[in-house]
Design an enzyme around this catalytic site. Sequence first.
Site, mmCIF file in Angstrom:
data_model
loop_
_atom_site.group_PDB
_atom_site.id
_atom_site.type_symbol
_atom_site.label_atom_id
_atom_site.label_comp_id
_atom_site.label_asym_id
_atom_site.label_seq_id
_atom_site.Cartn_x
_atom_site.Cartn_y
_atom_site.Cartn_z
ATOM 1 N N ILE A 1 -1.285 2.894 4.585
ATOM 2 C CA ILE A 1 -2.108 3.507 3.542
ATOM 3 C C ILE A 1 -2.824 2.444 2.727
ATOM 4 C CG2 ILE A 1 -0.424 3.654 1.643
ATOM 5 C CD1 ILE A 1 -1.476 6.725 1.652
ATOM 6 N N ASP A 2 -2.291 1.211 2.739
ATOM 7 C CA ASP A 2 -2.883 0.122 1.960
ATOM 8 C C ASP A 2 -4.096 -0.511 2.633
ATOM 9 O OD1 ASP A 2 -0.972 0.490 0.042
ATOM 10 O OD2 ASP A 2 0.296 -1.167 0.676
ATOM 11 N N ARG B 1 0.711 -3.371 -2.622
ATOM 12 C CA ARG B 1 1.668 -4.413 -2.948
ATOM 13 C C ARG B 1 1.093 -5.796 -2.658
ATOM 14 N NH1 ARG B 1 6.678 -2.442 -4.217
ATOM 15 N NH2 ARG B 1 6.607 -0.425 -3.199
ATOM 16 N N HIS C 1 3.648 8.405 -5.629
ATOM 17 C CA HIS C 1 3.642 9.072 -4.325
ATOM 18 C C HIS C 1 2.549 10.117 -4.179
ATOM 19 C CE1 HIS C 1 7.463 7.075 -4.045
ATOM 20 N NE2 HIS C 1 7.604 7.475 -2.807
ATOM 21 N N VAL C 2 1.960 10.539 -5.300
ATOM 22 C CA VAL C 2 0.868 11.506 -5.216
ATOM 23 C C VAL C 2 -0.240 10.995 -4.299
ATOM 24 C CG1 VAL C 2 -0.956 12.619 -6.573
ATOM 25 C CG2 VAL C 2 1.370 12.529 -7.463
ATOM 26 N N GLN C 3 -0.392 9.665 -4.247
ATOM 27 C CA GLN C 3 -1.454 9.064 -3.438
ATOM 28 C C GLN C 3 -1.234 9.191 -1.931
ATOM 29 O OE1 GLN C 3 -2.553 4.942 -5.355
ATOM 30 N NE2 GLN C 3 -0.615 5.646 -6.157
ATOM 31 N N GLU D 1 3.277 -2.264 10.161
ATOM 32 C CA GLU D 1 3.682 -3.589 10.621
ATOM 33 C C GLU D 1 5.074 -3.567 11.274
ATOM 34 O OE1 GLU D 1 3.360 -6.116 7.266
ATOM 35 O OE2 GLU D 1 3.364 -7.929 8.516
#
EC number: 2.7.1.90
Lengths: 341, 341, 341, 341
Positions: free
Chosen positions: C126-127, C171, C271-273, C103
């Site tokens: 990523i979301d 989030r 953060h692994v994701q 964004e």
Amino acid sequence: MRVGVLTGGGDCPGLNAVIRAVVRKGVTDYGYDFVGFRDGWRGPLEADTQTLDIPAVRGILPRGGTILGSSRTNPMKIEGGVEKIRENLAKLEVDALVAIGGEDTLGVATRLHEHGVQVVGVPKTIDNDLGATDYTFGFDTAVNIATEAIDRLHTTAESHRRVLIVEVMGRHAGWIAIHSGMAGGANVILIPEQQFDIEQVCGWVESRFRTNYAPIVVVAEGAVPLDGQMVTKDQSLDAFGHVKLSGIGDWLAAEIERRTGHEARTTVLGHVQRGGTPTAFDRWLATRFGFHAIDAVHDGAWGQMVALRGVDVVTVPLQEATRELKTVPPSLYDEAKTLFG
Amino acid sequence: MRVGVLTGGGDCPGLNAVIRAVVRKGVTDYGYDFVGFRDGWRGPLEADTQTLDIPAVRGILPRGGTILGSSRTNPMKIEGGVEKIRENLAKLEVDALVAIGGEDTLGVATRLHEHGVQVVGVPKTIDNDLGATDYTFGFDTAVNIATEAIDRLHTTAESHRRVLIVEVMGRHAGWIAIHSGMAGGANVILIPEQQFDIEQVCGWVESRFRTNYAPIVVVAEGAVPLDGQMVTKDQSLDAFGHVKLSGIGDWLAAEIERRTGHEARTTVLGHVQRGGTPTAFDRWLATRFGFHAIDAVHDGAWGQMVALRGVDVVTVPLQEATRELKTVPPSLYDEAKTLFG
Amino acid sequence: MRVGVLTGGGDCPGLNAVIRAVVRKGVTDYGYDFVGFRDGWRGPLEADTQTLDIPAVRGILPRGGTILGSSRTNPMKIEGGVEKIRENLAKLEVDALVAIGGEDTLGVATRLHEHGVQVVGVPKTIDNDLGATDYTFGFDTAVNIATEAIDRLHTTAESHRRVLIVEVMGRHAGWIAIHSGMAGGANVILIPEQQFDIEQVCGWVESRFRTNYAPIVVVAEGAVPLDGQMVTKDQSLDAFGHVKLSGIGDWLAAEIERRTGHEARTTVLGHVQRGGTPTAFDRWLATRFGFHAIDAVHDGAWGQMVALRGVDVVTVPLQEATRELKTVPPSLYDEAKTLFG
Amino acid sequence: MRVGVLTGGGDCPGLNAVIRAVVRKGVTDYGYDFVGFRDGWRGPLEADTQTLDIPAVRGILPRGGTILGSSRTNPMKIEGGVEKIRENLAKLEVDALVAIGGEDTLGVATRLHEHGVQVVGVPKTIDNDLGATDYTFGFDTAVNIATEAIDRLHTTAESHRRVLIVEVMGRHAGWIAIHSGMAGGANVILIPEQQFDIEQVCGWVESRFRTNYAPIVVVAEGAVPLDGQMVTKDQSLDAFGHVKLSGIGDWLAAEIERRTGHEARTTVLGHVQRGGTPTAFDRWLATRFGFHAIDAVHDGAWGQMVALRGVDVVTVPLQEATRELKTVPPSLYDEAKTLFG
């Protein structure tokens, strides 16, 4: 011969592989019958059993967990516990027990053996901290999971110039930390065996940043800083009155941020490390442990447990499992330190 | 001190981890300089070098292959090869060599050592068939890849009631076959060490079908049937005049179909087993091999190679690498047989 | 034509695959030159560039992170930022920009386009919460990592009869939570779009325990309970004076323990994701996004960005990226609810 | 309402996820009873059933294969097959059928619907070649397995300067080849939709070698060279009289070796691609297909099947499943070609 099998203590990939190997070899080679006891020592204590034959162990080799359930029930802490177990074994016509578990479970097995119960043990600890054996099953799986997490964190560490901290299992011994830290290329590894100096840790962190890369810190849950550096790992209450157990990973992140000014983030892998399908090595080791345990039953090697020595599976007295904690030797930690910073 | 490093022979996950550990420890602890020789023994033979310092080894720990390239060039088979290497080492001011490779590469190292070249070795064989060490890096990765393939085949075997055959690496020793077969729950495992009776194999296959499950057969590429059962593993020509090398996996499928009437399909994993990112164990072992190799250089332990014994990395004479093939002992194969059928 | 490329915002698997595809197709099909700008908008702002040609993008397809670096530098918040960028582009003879980001990054691109800069965008989050595209790269990787963690927790949940909570990213939108929760067989999924009733959550937890299995709760980091149930997500200080940010996962564990008496444990994947090698789908999508972005440059489709619609990659105005957040629709959450408890 | 469920045709990761979703939602939301029919259409044909309730579907979400078994039995090719099925459904008091399968299984479902059987369909094809839906479950898993194999081959290709060929599934459509080839960074991708020119393939191979890297060729099993280039894909006999089916991968290796002089090796992934645990996407899609299929039963949408369009699951007439093969469009193949050589 009728043999009871039980699994006690914490979850560990490979438990089902042991059960399967015990039953497959016991039935095929020795013609034994089996009884599954449910939830560790609670099973024989309460005569709670389940069917355990070849169909029951089909397909369980690659599955985490244990089809027999587990618990931390300790018959030694229960009035008349030993007698109750002896009675139930007699009533159920169980001639021998295969007890699969860690220090506590095998400690009970040792005591029962002293009371005449025919028992053999299979050691289990995901932390790899049993002195009697080179490796225990489950450890390799945990190390691979932690290493894969570290691999993934590397790219983020670099892209964002943050300190990334991974808290792994290991209350009393740093085996998972040192293996995964070395395999994953961590820049700092902290283990319970060696109190760390937070200033030195910050030095390694700064030194790594000077190479234009961001640092990854692997910390065993049982690692602690030098006396005085952490006032006390106390329980604090959060705004809602909940007890907040501050893990060492979170403490490190806060402390590194405060001292170096670099952003730090912690990942606590937790139970993810001890579930799911075992690695090939863990299945191999668990299967061989199962084979040798039922051989020990056949040999009447009561009071013994199986252990890995080099590439050989051997039997050793059950007491060895509980005699001493196997910790990371200083020489190995020094090897790893070559890569710090 | 200026140290040359080279990698020879077939691909093996962990080569880069060795190189990185040698350089990181050599620079940090001993202040050495390094020279990378390209493509195995071709490098020193033709004075073909590449920069090998700490930036050059950054990020290579998890990567398969070798940043130095590899080849099967054998200076012993080249007129004046040894002299040429000695000259080039002198010209490049290289004081010592770390040679990473299998039987052939270390055989050359042994000969060079006899001619006064200061060399230490790091053993490498994906097949795990070197007698001098408990394990070699790359093997654990290959076993995990083969095991994952077997895991995936199980569901298809069951859904379609087919015999599924997996051909894995292992020309002279069945280590990958027996480890992955036991870890994957194969119903038959065939290894080069023991000629198999195709009739017995078909018996195990039939016996498995009677349990309402379909059989999985793991076969090492070097396994062979009893004398006379395979007329000759000859080269046939296909319709286009191409030479067709009939692998043992394909032969087995055809033979099982012919004898039992059950459909059989073969998967040949091939090079997939020796590429890509190493497992945590292989990175750990390769890193420790690298550390101890550069320690050996520092100790002037010329003509020695590193080896794993239990949990310890030790040094042994280079000749041990080539003295004898480490094969699967009959007792271990008998353990595995418990699960056949 | 000389094209600048930059990546802005948080890490996301697939960024390198986009860069590679842009450069490979731009050079091969259109004969363009490329300039890499370092660290997002900081690059053009400070004329900080790096070589970006075919050798530079070799081997980066499977790697996480971004070879161009990233930052959250926003030239709109810097006095004279836009002019500085225009000057630097002119000075470097850069005709067009490919801006890869979320964004914020694309918001800047939109403004620059309004100021006459020739720019095309590639959306990244990523979301998966950008309204203009069915999916964004990186999301599938994150979902697979979270699902694998849930898979591993299942066995532990069962063996120990504990509530296991997994806090995943998200989030403002619960896409990762709902995809991984459904794929992993979670018993409760909590997302930011729907305030949850902690009493109902405890009801699902109890209901699951009645089936003799232990519950797994997946919670997006942005999920919140009904007003009043959480006094305030306040910052508390720990015993050492460190600020303790209490995440929703930890809050849930404490609250479920308090209300049901069942032990609860939280894993925060963090953060692994967002690091490491992308899944096949993310590489495929990122590669196609890169191809179509450079096609858009060739077509002079300034102010446009690429987007996925069904199986087609299309171009849409850049403003669409920032117009509205794509949230999980109530109907989809209702589907998932079928499996709760 | 009493609903029968069956799975037909080849193995496909996600079948169990569909079954679970159908039963979980059918019981929870609609209060239906279920009957499992064994081995595809053989089940209703022979009234062979198994219990299908919530305990029966517990834990099957991540497992490959199908708990109901499968077969290629076609009641249309059996005298009185349709009547037999109608009789058995009446006798078992089954009101409706959920048929999960590919072209053949759904073709039978279409015919039964025409004969008044209340049936809804769930499309299944690992090859992703059904025109009615954007994607089918199982495909993403197959693509990821093939991509991981290609990743592993890259390092070996480079170290040994060999041509490595991977033969993947796809008899009539090249979806797996093009997705995994693009995701894995293959240098040549060959699909059934476009006859290839072996001379052009050799050109790409040579061109790749000129970059100092070795080429990887991904070939769908159904790909064919230009007319005349392969004399005939004939069956040859090996030295033992076995029929040798020469796959296209082996043919390519031989032909590339012959024409370019470069060594070439083939890996045939085979059944490994269709077994084992499904990816997160496939579990998600399969679960949603299951939900919508039981909704369709509830809505009385007989003769319909579920399908994915963008991010929505919709229902379409069963005939659409068999109307036309969905092949790789030329425009997409042209995109991929940008990366060849």
